[in-house]
Scaffold this motif. Structure first.
Motif, PDB file in Angstrom:
ATOM      1  N   GLN A 318       0.885  -1.392  -0.011  1.00  0.00           N
ATOM      2  CA  GLN A 318       0.344  -0.013  -0.192  1.00  0.00           C
ATOM      3  C   GLN A 318       0.738   1.394  -0.267  1.00  0.00           C
ATOM      4  O   GLN A 318       2.333   1.429   0.788  1.00  0.00           O
ATOM      5  N   LEU A 319       0.470   1.991  -0.837  1.00  0.00           N
ATOM      6  CA  LEU A 319       1.657   3.315  -0.493  1.00  0.00           C
ATOM      7  C   LEU A 319       1.114   4.840  -0.343  1.00  0.00           C
ATOM      8  O   LEU A 319      -0.465   4.491   0.198  1.00  0.00           O
ATOM      9  N   ASP A 320       1.911   5.556  -0.258  1.00  0.00           N
ATOM     10  CA  ASP A 320       1.049   6.602   0.603  1.00  0.00           C
ATOM     11  C   ASP A 320      -0.008   7.467  -0.248  1.00  0.00           C
ATOM     12  O   ASP A 320      -0.890   7.972  -0.008  1.00  0.00           O
ATOM     13  N   SER A 321       0.063   7.150  -1.259  1.00  0.00           N
ATOM     14  CA  SER A 321      -1.235   7.594  -2.284  1.00  0.00           C
ATOM     15  C   SER A 321      -2.998   7.160  -2.503  1.00  0.00           C
ATOM     16  O   SER A 321      -3.878   7.078  -2.369  1.00  0.00           O
ATOM     17  N   GLY A 322      -3.385   5.715  -1.404  1.00  0.00           N
ATOM     18  CA  GLY A 322      -3.366   5.284  -1.588  1.00  0.00           C
ATOM     19  C   GLY A 322      -3.929   3.640  -2.161  1.00  0.00           C
ATOM     20  O   GLY A 322      -4.346   2.901  -1.868  1.00  0.00           O
ATOM     21  N   GLY A 449       3.088   6.857  -6.415  1.00  0.00           N
ATOM     22  CA  GLY A 449       2.865   7.130  -4.949  1.00  0.00           C
ATOM     23  C   GLY A 449       4.155   6.942  -4.928  1.00  0.00           C
ATOM     24  O   GLY A 449       5.117   7.228  -5.813  1.00  0.00           O
ATOM     25  N   GLU A 450       4.713   7.382  -3.352  1.00  0.00           N
ATOM     26  CA  GLU A 450       6.574   7.438  -3.128  1.00  0.00           C
ATOM     27  C   GLU A 450       7.108   6.655  -2.156  1.00  0.00           C
ATOM     28  O   GLU A 450       7.641   6.570  -2.413  1.00  0.00           O
ATOM     29  N   ARG A 451       6.552   6.425  -1.783  1.00  0.00           N
ATOM     30  CA  ARG A 451       6.198   5.686   0.053  1.00  0.00           C
ATOM     31  C   ARG A 451       5.950   5.114  -0.091  1.00  0.00           C
ATOM     32  O   ARG A 451       4.716   4.630  -0.656  1.00  0.00           O
ATOM     33  N   ILE A 452       6.172   3.782   0.942  1.00  0.00           N
ATOM     34  CA  ILE A 452       5.399   1.958   1.394  1.00  0.00           C
ATOM     35  C   ILE A 452       4.998   2.545   2.633  1.00  0.00           C
ATOM     36  O   ILE A 452       5.725   2.564   3.724  1.00  0.00           O
ATOM     37  N   ASP A 453       3.721   2.661   3.072  1.00  0.00           N
ATOM     38  CA  ASP A 453       2.844   2.571   4.338  1.00  0.00           C
ATOM     39  C   ASP A 453       2.859   1.570   4.955  1.00  0.00           C
ATOM     40  O   ASP A 453       2.964   2.005   6.425  1.00  0.00           O
TER      41      ASP A 453
END
Length: 577
Positions: A318-322, A449-453
């Motif tokens: 799941q990415l920071d973009s959702g 997306g940029e981060r792996i949440d």
């Protein structure tokens, strides 16, 4: 189960779990089965009145469990609804992830088959004694119910490894083989060796394994209270009249539970040499939350990606973009700052948002895999913020990581004005000399997306993923009966005694009937002990002066010599008469 109630019950089950729901057929329970259940419950209520959690006895009644007969799961379901839970019938072992997902939904799966008389003290196979008399009564305690529900929620998120699946299949095979009366000692030895090999080959300790240990030492074999007065609440002990009796011995260590319990492995085929003790269920909840903080679904990042890649099973990133990417992660790259810059999955792959598959982005579109760049573009802009006009004007996106995406903008899928997925035609993705995507592979879907949440086990939108991949479980086999050609005549005698007991008649006719049953046992069933026990019990209840009582006691002494387990059950049974 009535058709109306079954229809209502199934409405509470998500479509992808329906294939695991069986149908309980009470007519398949034999008179021997009901007598076995009755004996287990008589010993249990006598012993657990002193050694189980105080909720146990009340919980039996509150969840629809009686001593006299094997319970109907329909009745249990109706009773459990008072506590915010439901019950569904299943057959034997179901996959651990499926069992835990049921728990996360507040649904207790109950294996509806009954153990055989030969495995009365303990059976390796899930059965209605374990699920109903073990799990259900303590659910009536709000603290335990909350712990069980939270455990199920976490179990939906943990990552299973491919080796975990092999161990599960070997355990199920061993259980089925041991419970099958037709199995030979050689067959049992072979499947035991297969399980030992699968365990030895599973050197990686996955999140699912750690959580499984937590469940084993609490849900299955947990004790509550203090060292001076430990009380049983684990279903494995509550459903084993043998091991529960011996677990109170001093040589079985009672260790105060901490998070370190997840590092203690166990052997399902042997009695446990130590057990863990919690002062209360609230403490278990706190330890569970400590464990939750170690999981990839909470931590995300490189650590989560590494766990997913090692596991070799379907996971969701799941990415920071959702955006959620579900598939088998094969590769990830890092940029010069040490941040994830590229993901590559083996198919089939699903793209989702808020656990809901994004339209046209399911496993059929990404049947052969999926890859995408991550991070910001040169200049610092996020791909999620690119406007349609910007995308239409450019044919080249350069990422800070050095990855380049060249192609013609086709469309984008958005939420609240932010791009989730951008689709290009005639697209090439490359980094230096390495080509990561070619135009001939078709349209290229790039997630933003940029981060792996978060990284967690299974697909995001499980129902649609399983529907597209054919991953639904097979419908359970029909419920089997323990009635055989060999025990048919003995079962008739058990049924006769049950009828006499329920009628309560004390006359000469009853005395004659009991004497005839005793004669039949002596003639044809000299090794059966449980019906002889029932004859003694009924004789005592009706106040009859039977001349055969001493003969039965002598025969029980002879039968006791067959095995120490049988001797112990007979001794304990006589102790509660």
């Amino acid at each position: 189960m009535s058709t109306r109630h079954r229809t209502e019950m199934l409405k509470a089950v998500p479509p992808h779990l329906l294939p695991y729901v069986a149908e309980q057929d009470p007519s398949l329970y034999t008179a021997i089965d009901h007598a076995s259940w009755r004996f287990i419950m008589k010993l249990s209520q006598s012993f657990f009145a002193q050694h189980a959690h105080p909720k146990y006895l009340d919980g039996l009644e509150e969840t629809g469990i009686s001593t006299e007969r094997i319970p109907l799961i329909q009745e249990m379901d109706q009773k459990l609804q008072k506590f915010g839970w439901r019950a569904v019938p299943v057959i034997g072992f179901i996959p651990p992830a499926v069992f835990m997902e049921f728990l996360s939904l507040g649904i207790l799966p109950i294996a509806c088959e009954m153990r055989t008389l030969e495995h009365l003290a303990y059976t390796p196979a899930p059965d209605i004694v374990h699920e109903a008399a073990g799990h259900a009564p303590i659910i009536a305690d709000p603290g335990y119910a909350a712990y069980l529900h939270r455990y199920g929620e976490l179990a939906r998120k943990v990552i299973f490894s491919d080796k975990d699946i092999l161990v599960y299949e070997a355990v199920r095979n061993l259980s089925d083989t041991k419970e099958n009366p037709a199995s030979t000692p050689k067959q049992i030895q072979d499947v035991q060796e297969h399980l030992d090999s699968a365990i030895a080959d599973n050197e990686y300790v996955s999140e699912a394994t750690y959580l499984g240990r937590m469940g084993w030492w609490t849900i299955e074999y947990g004790m509550v209270g203090n060292p001076e007065n430990p009380m049983i609440f684990g279903a494995g002990l509550l459903s084993s009249i043998g091991e529960s009796f011996h677990c109170m011995d001093e040589q079985v260590k009672k260790i105060p539970i901490t998070l370190d319990a997840i590092n203690m492995s166990y052997d399902i085929t042997r009695p446990q040499p130590q057990l863990f003790l919690t002062p209360d269920f609230e403490t278990l909840g706190k330890i569970l939350e400590q464990f939750a903080e170690t999981l990839a679904y909470k931590r995300g990042g490189i650590e989560g990606l590494a766990k997913a890649r090692t596991a070799g099973t379907v996971t969701t990133t799941q990415l920071d973009s959702g955006v959620q990417i579900s598939g088998i992660l094969e590769e990830f790259l890092l940029d010069p700052k040490g941040l994830p810059s590229y993901l590559r999955f083996r198919g089939p792959v699903q793209l989702a948002e808020s656990d809901t598959e994004i339209e046209w982005q399911g496993p059929k579109r990404h049947a052969h895999g999926f890859s995408t760049p991550l991070g910001r573009l040169v200049g610092g802009k996020s791909t999620a913020d690119l406007s349609k006009e910007e995308l239409e004007k450019t044919t080249l996106l350069k990422f800070e990581s050095g990855i380049e995406v060249r192609g013609k903008f086709h469309s984008s899928q958005q939420k609240k004005g932010k791009n989730l997925v951008i689709t290009f035609s005639d697209c090439t993705m490359k980094k230096g000399e390495r080509v990561m995507y070619k135009p001939e592979w078709g349209p290229f879907d790039m997630v933003c997306g940029e981060r792996i949440d978060s990284v967690f086990g299974g697909a995001a939108d499980r129902a649609k993923y399983l529907e597209a991949t054919g991953g639904f479980g097979q419908s359970p086999r029909p419920m089997k009966s323990n009635l055989t050609r060999e025990n048919h005549s003995l079962n008739d005698l058990y049924a006769h005694v049950r009828t006499l007991r329920e009628s309560g008649t004390r006359g000469a006719q009853t005395a004659d009937a009991l004497q005839e049953i005793h004669a039949q046992l002596e003639k044809s069933h000299r090794k059966d002990w449980l019906l002889r026990y029932e004859l003694l019990e009924l004789n005592q209840k009706l106040g009859l002066k039977a001349g055969w009582e001493s003969a039965i006691r002598e025969r029980l002494k002879e039968i006791s010599k067959i095995s120490s387990d049988r001797a112990e059950m007979i001794q304990r049974g006589l102790g509660v008469l």
